[in-house]
Scaffold this active site. Sequence first.
Site, PDB file in Angstrom:
ATOM      1  N   SER A   1       0.765  -1.219   0.264  1.00  0.00           N
ATOM      2  CA  SER A   1       0.197   0.014  -0.106  1.00  0.00           C
ATOM      3  C   SER A   1       0.961   1.259   0.502  1.00  0.00           C
ATOM      4  CB  SER A   1      -1.044  -0.207   1.165  1.00  0.00           C
ATOM      5  OG  SER A   1      -1.586   1.173   1.554  1.00  0.00           O
TER       6      SER A   1
ATOM      7  N   VAL B   1       7.371   2.227   4.293  1.00  0.00           N
ATOM      8  CA  VAL B   1       7.605   1.327   3.956  1.00  0.00           C
ATOM      9  C   VAL B   1       7.585   1.834   2.323  1.00  0.00           C
ATOM     10  CG1 VAL B   1       9.296  -0.774   3.213  1.00  0.00           C
ATOM     11  CG2 VAL B   1       8.668  -0.145   5.881  1.00  0.00           C
ATOM     12  N   CYS B   2       6.046   2.027   1.843  1.00  0.00           N
ATOM     13  CA  CYS B   2       5.905   1.557   0.856  1.00  0.00           C
ATOM     14  C   CYS B   2       6.407   2.813  -0.240  1.00  0.00           C
ATOM     15  CB  CYS B   2       4.601   1.398   0.208  1.00  0.00           C
ATOM     16  SG  CYS B   2       3.867  -0.422   1.240  1.00  0.00           S
ATOM     17  N   SER B   3       5.957   3.860   0.939  1.00  0.00           N
ATOM     18  CA  SER B   3       6.189   5.638   0.266  1.00  0.00           C
ATOM     19  C   SER B   3       7.521   4.592   0.141  1.00  0.00           C
ATOM     20  CB  SER B   3       5.698   6.798   0.988  1.00  0.00           C
ATOM     21  OG  SER B   3       6.044   7.493   0.890  1.00  0.00           O
TER      22      SER B   3
END
Length: 165
Positions: A54, A59-61
């Site tokens: 997501s 972490v995804c960003s």
Amino acid sequence: MADVTFKGNPMTLRGEELKVGDQAPDFTVLDTGLEPVSLSNYEGKKKLISVIPSIDTGVCSTQTKTFNEKAVDVDNTVVLTISNDLPFAQKRWSADEGLQNAITLSDHKDLSFGENYGVVMEELRLLARSVFILDEDNKVVYVEYVPEGTDHPNYDKAIEALQSM
């Protein structure tokens, strides 16, 4: 199949695990304008496919920003970030982060990418964190299924594989 956990909980991955040397399967996802996009849209380019659960998590960003920054100077390369986020959320994130040129693609509708690349976490209906690097002919040259979904991928190893092509 790859052994993957998310917050320590074992996940069941749907689809076939890809390996180096495989021919990458096609897929259909949606861009931020709700238009269908497939692998053939990037024909003749090297592809770094960054898969995240997501976009709205730390972490995804970071993963999305890092790969877009590190791959910018690699000739004939496109960075695709794929998640099950809605295209609207992906578009908002890109604008908020000042990455309007980042290509974010949504697999929420059909799970076409996730099932073809073996990254659908059945228990969460999210995509498992992973990285795929494809050459200009869509041959898989690098794969990382991140064992724990809340951990970062190996950025340096992925970029090294991309640069060595």
